[in-house]
Design a protein around this motif. Structure first.
Motif, mmCIF file in Angstrom:
data_model
loop_
_atom_site.group_PDB
_atom_site.id
_atom_site.type_symbol
_atom_site.label_atom_id
_atom_site.label_comp_id
_atom_site.label_asym_id
_atom_site.label_seq_id
_atom_site.Cartn_x
_atom_site.Cartn_y
_atom_site.Cartn_z
ATOM 1 N N LYS A 233 -1.170 -8.429 13.040
ATOM 2 C CA LYS A 233 0.200 -7.929 12.918
ATOM 3 C C LYS A 233 0.542 -7.794 11.446
ATOM 4 O O LYS A 233 0.267 -8.690 10.661
ATOM 5 N N VAL A 234 1.091 -6.662 11.083
ATOM 6 C CA VAL A 234 1.514 -6.492 9.694
ATOM 7 C C VAL A 234 3.032 -6.466 9.666
ATOM 8 O O VAL A 234 3.657 -5.909 10.561
ATOM 9 N N GLY A 235 3.604 -7.114 8.657
ATOM 10 C CA GLY A 235 5.069 -7.201 8.591
ATOM 11 C C GLY A 235 5.635 -6.254 7.567
ATOM 12 O O GLY A 235 4.901 -5.585 6.847
ATOM 13 N N GLY A 236 6.957 -6.206 7.529
ATOM 14 C CA GLY A 236 7.660 -5.547 6.437
ATOM 15 C C GLY A 236 7.509 -4.055 6.365
ATOM 16 O O GLY A 236 7.889 -3.437 5.381
ATOM 17 N N GLY A 237 6.979 -3.467 7.397
ATOM 18 C CA GLY A 237 6.926 -2.018 7.438
ATOM 19 C C GLY A 237 5.826 -1.403 6.605
ATOM 20 O O GLY A 237 5.763 -0.197 6.440
ATOM 21 N N PHE A 238 4.901 -2.217 6.059
ATOM 22 C CA PHE A 238 3.736 -1.642 5.381
ATOM 23 C C PHE A 238 2.934 -0.842 6.383
ATOM 24 O O PHE A 238 2.982 -1.128 7.572
ATOM 25 N N LEU A 239 2.169 0.027 5.903
ATOM 26 C CA LEU A 239 1.185 0.744 6.710
ATOM 27 C C LEU A 239 1.802 1.537 7.836
ATOM 28 O O LEU A 239 1.128 1.971 8.748
ATOM 29 N N ARG A 240 3.133 1.658 7.786
ATOM 30 C CA ARG A 240 3.766 2.497 8.810
ATOM 31 C C ARG A 240 3.529 3.949 8.451
ATOM 32 O O ARG A 240 3.470 4.301 7.286
#
Ligand code: AKG
Ligand code: FE2
Length: 241
Positions: A233-240
């Protein structure tokens, strides 16, 4: 990894004469739901689709990383793909024992008449279960032996044919997942349909429709539900996107 155990309560849905285990549920979704889902998929803007040589594809919530087959995202599956499909699958115990207890990844395929998919296996990135919901046009899925020791893509004898109707669910697990290949021929008509040639003939929702032994291909969408083993899971909207 242990192999999921087919639910004996569903032995009525198990496709006979084929290696274990394939299950077929003809009217998994009512026509009103299949129509809504079909419209939803077909109205997806073009950039969401990946054009392959013989079909188009969408990956939800995103595609797996290329080298490690990891699902790297903070997004859940969209609601239109989860409700009411995943609860209904769970009622059938399809994901019992799966690492996440539910699918976390859906590949949406679109085939125009005459398109198909070469014989392949779905591989080790997933828990060895696939739930395939069919929408729109009818196709025959072919099952092949896998030839070990002949390098990549050794396709053996065809061992069976399965007819996939609009609104149906096909569940692939066990030996069928790990030791056999599946594909869809690139034809505009599926022929030679009947009780002797179609393994799930006795389970079909509408045999009458195929009594001529022929079925013209139309545009078909398949929603293929899987549980990816590796999730980050990646947080903070990175890689969106
Ligand atoms: O469209 C289908 O029913 C099969 C799709 C498939 O084999 C896949 O996405 O791996
Ligand atoms: Fe597949």
């Amino acid at each position: 990894m242990t192999t999921p155990i087919p639910n004996p309560n569903h032995s009525n849905s198990q496709i006979p004469t084929l290696p274990q285990s394939l299950y077929y549920y003809p009217t998994f979704l009512p026509p009103s739901t299949t129509t809504t889902l079909l419209q939803k998929v077909l109205s997806t803007p073009k950039p969401k689709w990946t054009q392959l040589s013989h079909r188009r594809l969408q990956s939800y919530p995103t595609s797996l990383t290329r080298t490690t087959n990891t699902l790297l995202t903070s997004d859940p599956l969209p609601a239109w793909l989860t409700d009411p499909i995943i609860p209904r699958m769970q009622e059938l115990n399809i994901w019992t024992g799966a690492p996440h207890g539910a699918p976390n990844h859906v590949l949406v395929n679109e085939y125009l008449a005459g398109q198909g998919i070469l014989p392949h296996e779905d591989g080790g990135a997933y828990w060895p279960v696939v739930g395939t919901v069919s929408l729109g046009g009818v196709v025959v899925l072919d099952v092949y032996e896998k030839r070990e020791g002949e390098g990549e893509g050794g396709v053996g004898e065809r061992v069976g044919r399965v007819l996939l109707e609009d609104g149906s669910l096909l569940v692939t697990m066990g030996d069928m997942y790990t030791s056999y290949l599946h594909g869809i021929a690139e034809v505009t008509v599926d022929e030679d349909l009947g009780p002797e040639t179609i393994a799930n003939w006795g389970l079909l929702g509408d045999k009458e429709r195929f009594k001529s032994g022929r079925s013209e291909r139309g545009t078909r969408i398949s929603l293929t539900y899987r549980d990816v083993l590796k999730v980050v899971k990646v947080g903070g909207g990175f890689l969106r996107k």
